[in-house]
Motif scaffolding. Structure first.
Motif, PDB file in Angstrom:
ATOM      1  N   PHE A 436       0.873  -1.231  -0.110  1.00  0.00           N
ATOM      2  CA  PHE A 436       0.079   0.290   0.211  1.00  0.00           C
ATOM      3  C   PHE A 436       0.670   1.022  -0.077  1.00  0.00           C
ATOM      4  O   PHE A 436       0.525   2.319  -0.636  1.00  0.00           O
ATOM      5  CB  PHE A 436      -0.888  -0.139   1.069  1.00  0.00           C
ATOM      6  CG  PHE A 436      -2.002  -1.010   1.206  1.00  0.00           C
ATOM      7  CD1 PHE A 436      -3.410  -0.752   0.517  1.00  0.00           C
ATOM      8  CD2 PHE A 436      -1.795  -2.129   1.613  1.00  0.00           C
ATOM      9  CE1 PHE A 436      -4.208  -1.619   0.394  1.00  0.00           C
ATOM     10  CE2 PHE A 436      -2.782  -3.322   1.637  1.00  0.00           C
ATOM     11  CZ  PHE A 436      -4.161  -2.703   0.863  1.00  0.00           C
ATOM     12  N   PHE A 437       2.110   1.389   0.954  1.00  0.00           N
ATOM     13  CA  PHE A 437       3.143   2.281   0.977  1.00  0.00           C
ATOM     14  C   PHE A 437       3.765   2.552  -0.456  1.00  0.00           C
ATOM     15  O   PHE A 437       3.948   3.658  -0.950  1.00  0.00           O
ATOM     16  CB  PHE A 437       3.788   2.256   2.079  1.00  0.00           C
ATOM     17  CG  PHE A 437       3.060   2.427   3.424  1.00  0.00           C
ATOM     18  CD1 PHE A 437       2.596   3.542   3.958  1.00  0.00           C
ATOM     19  CD2 PHE A 437       2.429   1.220   4.003  1.00  0.00           C
ATOM     20  CE1 PHE A 437       1.872   3.567   4.960  1.00  0.00           C
ATOM     21  CE2 PHE A 437       1.962   1.244   5.050  1.00  0.00           C
ATOM     22  CZ  PHE A 437       1.336   2.639   5.641  1.00  0.00           C
ATOM     23  N   ASP A 440       1.529   3.984  -2.988  1.00  0.00           N
ATOM     24  CA  ASP A 440       0.844   5.360  -2.477  1.00  0.00           C
ATOM     25  C   ASP A 440       2.143   6.312  -2.908  1.00  0.00           C
ATOM     26  O   ASP A 440       1.876   7.310  -3.535  1.00  0.00           O
ATOM     27  CB  ASP A 440       0.741   5.117  -1.126  1.00  0.00           C
ATOM     28  CG  ASP A 440       0.227   6.635  -0.465  1.00  0.00           C
ATOM     29  OD1 ASP A 440      -0.629   7.096  -1.058  1.00  0.00           O
ATOM     30  OD2 ASP A 440       1.019   7.591   0.118  1.00  0.00           O
ATOM     31  N   THR A 441       3.391   5.683  -2.578  1.00  0.00           N
ATOM     32  CA  THR A 441       4.544   6.573  -3.097  1.00  0.00           C
ATOM     33  C   THR A 441       4.594   6.845  -4.363  1.00  0.00           C
ATOM     34  O   THR A 441       5.000   7.684  -5.103  1.00  0.00           O
ATOM     35  CB  THR A 441       5.741   6.029  -2.675  1.00  0.00           C
ATOM     36  OG1 THR A 441       5.724   5.747  -1.148  1.00  0.00           O
ATOM     37  CG2 THR A 441       7.024   7.036  -2.896  1.00  0.00           C
ATOM     38  N   ASN A 444       2.337   9.250  -5.639  1.00  0.00           N
ATOM     39  CA  ASN A 444       2.632  10.445  -5.095  1.00  0.00           C
ATOM     40  C   ASN A 444       3.316  11.134  -6.150  1.00  0.00           C
ATOM     41  O   ASN A 444       3.667  12.269  -6.581  1.00  0.00           O
ATOM     42  CB  ASN A 444       3.269  10.651  -3.701  1.00  0.00           C
ATOM     43  CG  ASN A 444       3.535  11.919  -3.267  1.00  0.00           C
ATOM     44  OD1 ASN A 444       2.836  12.780  -3.623  1.00  0.00           O
ATOM     45  ND2 ASN A 444       4.472  12.002  -2.398  1.00  0.00           N
ATOM     46  N   SER A 450      -1.496  11.441  -2.387  1.00  0.00           N
ATOM     47  CA  SER A 450      -0.853  10.467  -1.281  1.00  0.00           C
ATOM     48  C   SER A 450      -2.021  10.393  -0.393  1.00  0.00           C
ATOM     49  O   SER A 450      -2.341  11.217   0.237  1.00  0.00           O
ATOM     50  CB  SER A 450       0.436  10.822  -0.926  1.00  0.00           C
ATOM     51  OG  SER A 450       0.766  10.002   0.167  1.00  0.00           O
ATOM     52  N   PHE A 451      -2.718   9.277  -0.009  1.00  0.00           N
ATOM     53  CA  PHE A 451      -3.441   8.914   0.981  1.00  0.00           C
ATOM     54  C   PHE A 451      -2.646   9.229   2.440  1.00  0.00           C
ATOM     55  O   PHE A 451      -3.448   9.721   3.216  1.00  0.00           O
ATOM     56  CB  PHE A 451      -4.176   7.559   1.047  1.00  0.00           C
ATOM     57  CG  PHE A 451      -3.506   6.449   1.510  1.00  0.00           C
ATOM     58  CD1 PHE A 451      -3.530   6.345   2.981  1.00  0.00           C
ATOM     59  CD2 PHE A 451      -2.579   5.629   0.832  1.00  0.00           C
ATOM     60  CE1 PHE A 451      -2.759   5.138   3.401  1.00  0.00           C
ATOM     61  CE2 PHE A 451      -1.930   4.543   1.500  1.00  0.00           C
ATOM     62  CZ  PHE A 451      -1.913   4.330   2.799  1.00  0.00           C
ATOM     63  N   SER A 462      -8.236  11.619   1.504  1.00  0.00           N
ATOM     64  CA  SER A 462      -7.331  10.446   1.808  1.00  0.00           C
ATOM     65  C   SER A 462      -8.186   9.189   1.325  1.00  0.00           C
ATOM     66  O   SER A 462      -7.352   7.965   0.826  1.00  0.00           O
ATOM     67  CB  SER A 462      -6.975  10.437   3.261  1.00  0.00           C
ATOM     68  OG  SER A 462      -6.038   9.433   3.525  1.00  0.00           O
ATOM     69  N   VAL A 465      -8.273   8.574  -2.437  1.00  0.00           N
ATOM     70  CA  VAL A 465      -7.153   8.135  -2.895  1.00  0.00           C
ATOM     71  C   VAL A 465      -6.671   6.708  -2.438  1.00  0.00           C
ATOM     72  O   VAL A 465      -6.201   5.825  -3.563  1.00  0.00           O
ATOM     73  CB  VAL A 465      -5.996   9.162  -2.447  1.00  0.00           C
ATOM     74  CG1 VAL A 465      -4.497   8.692  -3.155  1.00  0.00           C
ATOM     75  CG2 VAL A 465      -6.259  10.603  -2.832  1.00  0.00           C
ATOM     76  N   LEU A 466      -7.015   6.437  -1.399  1.00  0.00           N
ATOM     77  CA  LEU A 466      -6.704   5.070  -0.890  1.00  0.00           C
ATOM     78  C   LEU A 466      -7.560   3.927  -1.766  1.00  0.00           C
ATOM     79  O   LEU A 466      -7.108   2.947  -2.205  1.00  0.00           O
ATOM     80  CB  LEU A 466      -7.075   4.639   0.349  1.00  0.00           C
ATOM     81  CG  LEU A 466      -6.777   3.386   1.162  1.00  0.00           C
ATOM     82  CD1 LEU A 466      -5.181   2.800   0.800  1.00  0.00           C
ATOM     83  CD2 LEU A 466      -6.958   3.291   2.579  1.00  0.00           C
ATOM     84  N   GLU A 469      -6.178   3.665  -5.230  1.00  0.00           N
ATOM     85  CA  GLU A 469      -4.809   2.738  -5.290  1.00  0.00           C
ATOM     86  C   GLU A 469      -5.310   1.388  -4.884  1.00  0.00           C
ATOM     87  O   GLU A 469      -4.537   0.440  -5.684  1.00  0.00           O
ATOM     88  CB  GLU A 469      -4.051   3.237  -3.937  1.00  0.00           C
ATOM     89  CG  GLU A 469      -3.325   4.550  -4.359  1.00  0.00           C
ATOM     90  CD  GLU A 469      -2.503   5.137  -3.131  1.00  0.00           C
ATOM     91  OE1 GLU A 469      -2.585   4.500  -2.052  1.00  0.00           O
ATOM     92  OE2 GLU A 469      -2.034   6.186  -3.210  1.00  0.00           O
TER      93      GLU A 469
END
Length: 541
Positions: A436-437, A440-441, A444, A450-451, A462, A465-466, A469
């Motif tokens: 997830f990160f 997310d990056t 971004n 970015s959440f 947020s 966005v999540l 993703e």
């Protein structure tokens, strides 16, 4: 067996930690040059090199008669005025700024236009407040001496007393450090003495202790500075600098670490420069204040183009903007030139996102199949997965107790199987959360959203966005993660692994998603854009 798996596990963990997602997000080399109709805006941390040349203006712009002041009590001033007697023009840098402040000047003269009196001040600083001015000399150039942490820069055509002139618009909440140079002296003149600026403001001179020694409103004075270079500072606001030409002027722009409210910066721009008459920059930033930060994140390390049909080169491919363009980058360089009567911007760099107005650029290889274009690599991976499944799970599947080639499947102890299973369950859990990160990056870097960064600013945004993703993660799983799992599970099953092979397959599938999917983020985004366009076109009459 266990000793052989430990290096593999360590390697998987090191890969997941050592390779950040921005190293996986693809970068595309681009370059373009703008035409006469294109409006170009740059956003981000900026370093400006080269200088802006002054505009030649008639000597009668200065509201005094040089011949009248040839015999003042000040010899230095007499020499300056004598140099103007036979001139027909001066070089000038007009500027609109909330505030202007010079460094300490050793020798300053204030000429009162009304009564002809002259005052001389030593070791003082000059300040203006909300007063448009022009800095003039026989030759005058202006350069920026310090980078700004975040700015919005554009070149525009504006009118001064019915004449089209070129101007630089720079919005920032940083102080702008400039240096006026190449003159033997500098005359600071309120623009209101000659032009109807709609603003007056005031100016004052302060000594080294900060005490005011002179103060004046607009229209009745000229300040003359006896100095070869004039360092100065422009206050944070909308600063507009009029110029005659450029000399090796370039702007290096990169993503800033700051959070900026773009809409608040545009509030300081005078209305005459944001109108829709075709000569101002226009203002596309009528954005709700609640979500102004979103616009600031997207337009950070970016260039926007309006009214553009200019050619855009990406790698070895050439395209054309279709009226609008957005390029997001980590850093890029822009050369500014004045030729054929207009300002041209040549930009080049490496971009995460290139939107040409119709679509987002993607270098994903496609395979035409009956009128459809399918992504080649996922299709090839699925064919490979099916082949592995048939080969190792069907054709080479052991029947009875007989081993294939006398070796396979391998004999693996039950305690090893448990150790492998639970070890990879732990690794998979860590990588699953990290996915997830990672995405997310990547989002971004590519889109500026970015959440994680939105959590403290707007929970609803947020969450949106999540969810977006998660959709892309699901697509990545179908395109790469699932077929990789089939390949790994089929082969490990042939080697003799049981249920523990699933944990290994899931873990390897996640890592392959990290590496293989980032270039497809823009490709999938284009597909969504196409679907939205089709829906909207069907709804419109």
């Amino acid at each position: 067996m266990r000793g052989g798996l430990v290096p593999l596990i360590i390697t998987l963990l090191l890969i997941s930690i050592a390779i950040p997602s921005y190293a996986l997000a693809p970068l595309y080399e681009f370059n373009f040059s703008t035409g006469i109709k294109t409006k170009c805006l740059l956003f981000g941390e900026m370093e400006m090199k080269g200088h802006l040349s002054g505009k030649n203006i008639p000597l009668d712009f200065v509201p005094i008669n040089p011949a009248y002041f040839v015999s003042t009590p000040y010899s230095e001033l007499n020499s300056i005025i004598a140099s103007l007697v036979n001139r027909s023009y001066l070089s000038a840098i007009p500027m609109y700024s909330k505030g202007f402040a010079t460094s300490a000047c050793e020798d300053v003269y204030v000429i009162n236009i009304s009564d002809g009196s002259v005052q001389n001040f030593k070791n003082v600083e000059i300040y203006t407040d909300s007063m448009p001015i022009a800095i003039m000399s026989g030759k005058v150039d202006l350069r920026f001496t310090k980078s700004i942490s975040y700015g919005i820069l554009s070149f525009l055509t504006m009118q001064m007393n019915g004449e089209d002139v070129d101007g630089l618009l720079l919005l920032s909440d940083d102080n702008l450090n400039v240096e006026v140079k190449n003159g033997s002296f500098y005359a600071i003149v309120p623009l209101s003495t000659t032009y109807d600026t709609g603003e007056e403001g005031y100016a004052y001179i302060a000594n080294k202790n900060g005490n005011k020694v002179w103060e004046g409103g607009a229209g009745n004075w000229v300040i003359v500075v006896n100095k070869n270079t004039l360092p100065a500072e422009l206050l944070p606001s909308a600063n507009i600098i009029v110029f005659g030409g450029t000399e090796k002027f370039s702007v290096n722009v990169k993503k800033s670490n700051r959070e900026v409210n773009i809409t608040s910066l545009f509030l300081d721009v005078p209305e005459e420069f944001t109108g829709n008459g075709g000569q101002g920059i226009g203002s596309p930033f009528n954005f709700p204040d609640r979500y102004a930060f979103l616009l600031g994140d997207i337009l950070n390390g970016a260039v926007l183009l309006f009214n553009s049909t200019d050619e855009l080169s990406v790698g070895s491919e050439n395209y054309n903007f279709s009226g609008f363009g957005l390029i997001r980058f980590d850093s890029a360089g822009f050369d500014i030139k004045k030729s054929y009567g207009y300002i041209s911007t040549k930009g080049e760099g490496k971009a995460y996102l290139i939107f040409s107005g119709d679509e987002i650029y993607s270098d994903v290889e496609l395979l035409p199949v009956r009128g459809f274009s399918l992504p080649l690599h996922p299709l090839a991976l699925w064919i490979l997965a099916i082949a592995f499944f048939l080969m190792f799970s069907v054709i080479l599947k052991r029947k009875g107790e007989r081993k294939i080639a006398g070796k396979f499947p391998l004999d693996i102890r039950d305690d090893y199987r448990k150790w492998i299973k639970y070890t990879f369950i732990g690794i998979y859990a860590v990588l699953f959360i990290a996915t997830f990160f990672v995405f997310d990056t990547a989002f971004n870097e590519i889109f500026g959203v970015s959440f994680v960064s939105f959590l403290s600013r707007d929970l609803l945004l947020s969450a949106v966005v999540l969810l977006s993703e998660i959709v892309f993660i699901a697509i990545a799983f179908l395109m790469f993660g699932f077929p990789i799992r089939i390949v790994v599970n089929s082969f490990l099953g042939f080697l003799g692994f049981g249920r523990e092979k699933r944990e290994i397959g899931k873990t390897v599938g996640l890592l392959f998603m990290w590496f293989l999917f980032p270039p497809y983020i823009t490709f999938i985004s284009n597909a969504f854009i196409g679907i939205i366009k089709d829906i909207l076109s069907g709804m419109l009459p």
